[in-house]
Write a protein that holds these residues in place. Structure first.
Motif, PDB file in Angstrom:
ATOM      1  N   ASN A   2       0.817  -1.200   0.000  1.00 37.53           N
ATOM      2  CA  ASN A   2       0.000   0.000   0.000  1.00 37.53           C
ATOM      3  C   ASN A   2       0.853   1.253   0.000  1.00 37.53           C
ATOM      4  OD1 ASN A   2      -2.509  -1.080  -0.207  1.00 37.53           O
ATOM      5  ND2 ASN A   2      -2.737  -1.389   2.000  1.00 37.53           N
ATOM      6  N   ARG A   5       2.172   1.829  -3.364  1.00 36.38           N
ATOM      7  CA  ARG A   5       1.130   2.313  -4.263  1.00 36.38           C
ATOM      8  C   ARG A   5       0.829   3.797  -3.998  1.00 36.38           C
ATOM      9  NH1 ARG A   5      -4.629   1.123  -4.857  1.00 36.38           N
ATOM     10  NH2 ARG A   5      -4.581   0.372  -2.749  1.00 36.38           N
ATOM     11  N   GLN A   6       0.844   4.154  -2.728  1.00 33.16           N
ATOM     12  CA  GLN A   6       0.577   5.554  -2.393  1.00 33.16           C
ATOM     13  C   GLN A   6       1.668   6.450  -2.948  1.00 33.16           C
ATOM     14  OE1 GLN A   6       0.103   5.572   1.830  1.00 33.16           O
ATOM     15  NE2 GLN A   6      -1.592   4.124   1.717  1.00 33.16           N
ATOM     16  N   ARG A  19      -6.214  14.017 -10.288  1.00 34.52           N
ATOM     17  CA  ARG A  19      -7.307  13.096 -10.609  1.00 34.52           C
ATOM     18  C   ARG A  19      -6.782  11.753 -11.096  1.00 34.52           C
ATOM     19  NH1 ARG A  19     -12.216  15.200 -14.131  1.00 34.52           N
ATOM     20  NH2 ARG A  19     -12.356  16.456 -12.249  1.00 34.52           N
ATOM     21  N   ALA A  22      -5.280   9.725  -8.328  1.00 33.19           N
ATOM     22  CA  ALA A  22      -6.306   9.131  -7.473  1.00 33.19           C
ATOM     23  C   ALA A  22      -6.908   7.888  -8.120  1.00 33.19           C
ATOM     24  CB  ALA A  22      -7.378  10.172  -7.191  1.00 33.19           C
ATOM     25  N   GLN A  25      -4.609   5.002  -7.795  1.00 32.68           N
ATOM     26  CA  GLN A  25      -4.627   4.420  -6.446  1.00 32.68           C
ATOM     27  C   GLN A  25      -5.850   3.549  -6.230  1.00 32.68           C
ATOM     28  OE1 GLN A  25      -3.712   7.172  -3.239  1.00 32.68           O
ATOM     29  NE2 GLN A  25      -2.816   8.548  -4.750  1.00 32.68           N
ATOM     30  N   ALA A  26      -6.938   3.867  -6.988  1.00 33.95           N
ATOM     31  CA  ALA A  26      -8.176   3.124  -6.788  1.00 33.95           C
ATOM     32  C   ALA A  26      -8.224   1.808  -7.558  1.00 33.95           C
ATOM     33  CB  ALA A  26      -9.351   3.998  -7.210  1.00 33.95           C
ATOM     34  N   GLN A  29      -5.953  -4.005  -6.396  1.00 36.23           N
ATOM     35  CA  GLN A  29      -4.599  -4.404  -6.028  1.00 36.23           C
ATOM     36  C   GLN A  29      -4.358  -5.848  -6.459  1.00 36.23           C
ATOM     37  OE1 GLN A  29      -3.882  -4.175  -1.893  1.00 36.23           O
ATOM     38  NE2 GLN A  29      -1.816  -4.995  -2.031  1.00 36.23           N
ATOM     39  N   ARG A  31      -3.248  -9.574  -6.499  1.00 37.91           N
ATOM     40  CA  ARG A  31      -2.948 -10.515  -5.426  1.00 37.91           C
ATOM     41  C   ARG A  31      -2.018 -11.604  -5.969  1.00 37.91           C
ATOM     42  NH1 ARG A  31      -6.599  -9.638  -1.479  1.00 37.91           N
ATOM     43  NH2 ARG A  31      -8.509  -8.533  -2.063  1.00 37.91           N
ATOM     44  N   GLN A  68     -13.315 -33.272 -39.783  1.00 37.02           N
ATOM     45  CA  GLN A  68     -12.786 -34.396 -40.559  1.00 37.02           C
ATOM     46  C   GLN A  68     -11.727 -33.932 -41.554  1.00 37.02           C
ATOM     47  OE1 GLN A  68     -14.205 -37.820 -40.069  1.00 37.02           O
ATOM     48  NE2 GLN A  68     -14.523 -36.571 -38.270  1.00 37.02           N
ATOM     49  N   ALA A 194     -10.235 -38.541 -44.600  1.00 39.08           N
ATOM     50  CA  ALA A 194     -10.423 -37.658 -43.446  1.00 39.08           C
ATOM     51  C   ALA A 194      -9.386 -37.971 -42.380  1.00 39.08           C
ATOM     52  CB  ALA A 194     -11.823 -37.842 -42.870  1.00 39.08           C
ATOM     53  N   LEU A 195      -8.857 -36.927 -41.790  1.00 38.07           N
ATOM     54  CA  LEU A 195      -7.886 -37.028 -40.697  1.00 38.07           C
ATOM     55  C   LEU A 195      -6.574 -37.676 -41.121  1.00 38.07           C
ATOM     56  CD1 LEU A 195     -10.251 -38.041 -37.754  1.00 38.07           C
ATOM     57  CD2 LEU A 195      -9.346 -35.786 -38.287  1.00 38.07           C
ATOM     58  N   ASP A 196      -6.401 -37.898 -42.419  1.00 34.63           N
ATOM     59  CA  ASP A 196      -5.169 -38.521 -42.886  1.00 34.63           C
ATOM     60  C   ASP A 196      -4.287 -37.461 -43.553  1.00 34.63           C
ATOM     61  OD1 ASP A 196      -3.324 -40.438 -43.358  1.00 34.63           O
ATOM     62  OD2 ASP A 196      -4.647 -41.766 -44.487  1.00 34.63           O
TER      63      ASP A 196
END
Lengths: 231, 247
Positions: A2, A5-6, A19, A22, A25-26, A29, A31, A68, A194-196
């Motif tokens: 904190n 961050r401040q 502004r 601020a 800061q809002a 945070q 984790r 396929q 198919a799939l070959d």
């Protein structure tokens, strides 16, 4: 955390205005668990990418749309062999002709063009062969021939034992406007690949940038399948 | 969240901090009273965790139709191996829905050796030309079987330790000679056959098969191949797996 961050908010506030500072800061945070989730997301994306390399290609093929699809393996005319599931395939030549000849049959001629693709097929674990060729032109049309085609065009390839190379020919009769931007796919299964794996060659360079209206005109191409060394 | 009179909860807009009138010490964010734990995550997702492997198995099974067509139905997956005397007492059955007969010969390997000629006309031996990197083998089988059994239509292959399979009948050569028509029956006395339209098996006159005999077949492999086994089969997936070493 904190205090840091401040301090950061205060510095940025001084530089960018109160502004903005601020608002910074809002912000939520982060984790420790958020980093874990991020790592999981990255791991999931990596896994998805790895799985994607194992899935069928998205390229359009004759059979097998959607789930396929085929595994399309690119091969260059005149280049090296590409490994397919059951063997290795190399394109050894591409030519155009208006007449094709086969042993013990009458010559066949066309007002269009015969696209003649010569290739070498070497099976690996057991006997197999190439039985289907599909030419895709630049306008999305497909021209399919198989080993069951007779007379004019078709795929002519023997069934070599593993490790033995067969020299094969695929002949596709197409209108001349199909030559531009064409590519050909060669497959070991004419009914359901198919799939070959299928081998795909871009014929743009092989057909050439010259006048397609004269490509192969007046030429005769012999069509015969042999084992390498038995010509 | 705001609770309405009817008991429904509606979300509220996220609160945007208003600009402070004068610099003030920001309020400490309220720490949650209960922090999520690893155990909590596992517990919350236990149903999904249980279903995940089931879903993976179902997805793989749903895409495994190639196993059915290429391996279960068409693959050689059921070997019958020799007894202590080197003989496979083969047991199989042909059944196409119309015709059905037993296939029960006793098979053993006499020899597997490189060759450079093929049988020709009137017993002559004919030289041959092989493809690049090709090699020819002569395989001699010993067969004992009831002469009434139908033994036509078999396939023979040499197989190496990696599973590479070279079948007889490839005709991958040029020669005046030729391969015998069947690896399992004598060329001139194949015994009975049962063709579509026939009411029962038929043996052409003079082609009765003996009860025991040796029969040769020829296989083209790649040069340097080291076959370990001879495989013989009539109807997949069952096959006789005979070691190359002679009995």
């Amino acid at each position: 955390m904190n205090a840091t961050r401040q301090r950061l908010g205060a510095r940025l506030g001084a530089r960018l205005g109160t502004r903005v500072g601020a608002r910074l800061q809002a912000l939520p945070q982060p984790r420790r668990s958020a980093f874990g989730v991020g790592a999981l997301v990255v791991a999931g994306l990596s896994l998805t990418q790895a799985l994607g390399s194992l899935l069928p290609s998205t390229a359009t093929t004759e059979f097998g749309e959607g789930s396929q699809r085929n595994f399309v393996r690119a091969v260059s005319p005149g280049g090296g062999a590409v490994p397919l599931r059951t063997g290795d395939l190399a394109i050894t030549g591409v030519e155009g002709a208006t007449t094709v000849t086969r042993p013990y049959t009458y010559p066949a001629s066309t007002d269009a063009v015969f696209l003649v693709v010569r290739f070498a097929w070497t099976p690996r674990a057991e006997t197999s062969t190439i039985v289907k060729a599909t030419l895709f032109d630049g306008r999305g049309r497909r021209f399919t021939v198989t080993s069951l085609s007779a007379g004019r065009d078709g795929v002519t390839c023997l069934r070599p034992p593993p490790g033995i190379t067969a020299d094969c020919v695929a002949v596709v009769e197409v209108p001349r406007d199909a030559l531009a931007g064409s590519r050909i796919q060669l497959s070991t299964n004419a009914i359901d690949d198919a799939l070959d794996d299928v081998a795909e060659a871009d014929l743009t360079d092989a057909v050439g940038p010259g006048s397609l209206s004269d490509y192969g005109r007046g030429r005769t191409a012999p069509v015969e399948a042999t084992y390498r060394g038995l010509e | 969240m705001i609770e309405e009179p009817g008991g429904h909860r509606v979300p509220t807009e996220p609160t945007v901090p208003t600009e402070p009138a004068e610099p003030a010490e920001p309020a400490e964010p309220t720490e949650p009273t209960v922090t999520p734990t690893r155990t909590g995550w596992w517990r919350r997702n236990r149903l999904g965790l249980v279903l995940l492997p089931v879903a993976i198995v179902a997805a793989l099974a749903g895409n495994a139709q190639r196993l059915q067509t290429l391996w279960w139905e068409e693959g050689l997956r059921s070997p019958q191996r020799p007894d202590a005397s080197g003989v496979v007492r083969f047991v199989d059955e042909y059944d196409d829905g119309h015709h059905r007969w037993p296939i029960t010969p006793a098979l053993s390997v006499v020899s597997v050796e490189p060759a450079d000629t093929l049988p020709g006309y009137q017993g002559r031996r004919e030289p041959l030309t092989l493809p690049t990197d090709g090699m020819l083998w002569k395989v001699t089988l010993h067969v004992e079987a009831d002469p009434s059994l139908i033994l036509t239509g078999c396939t023979l292959a040499l197989v190496d330790a990696e599973g590479t399979r070279w079948q007889s009948g490839s005709r991958a050569f040029t020669s005046e000679g030729s391969e015998p028509p069947s690896p399992c029956t004598p060329a001139d006395r194949p015994g009975p056959s049962w063709l579509p339209g026939q009411e029962s098996p038929v043996t052409d006159e003079g082609e009765e098969r003996p009860a025991t005999y040796d029969v040769d077949s020829y296989v083209v492999t790649v040069a340097g191949a080291r076959p370990d086994e001879v495989w013989v089969w009539w109807d997949r997936p069952t096959f006789a797996a005979l070691p190359v070493s002679p009995r």
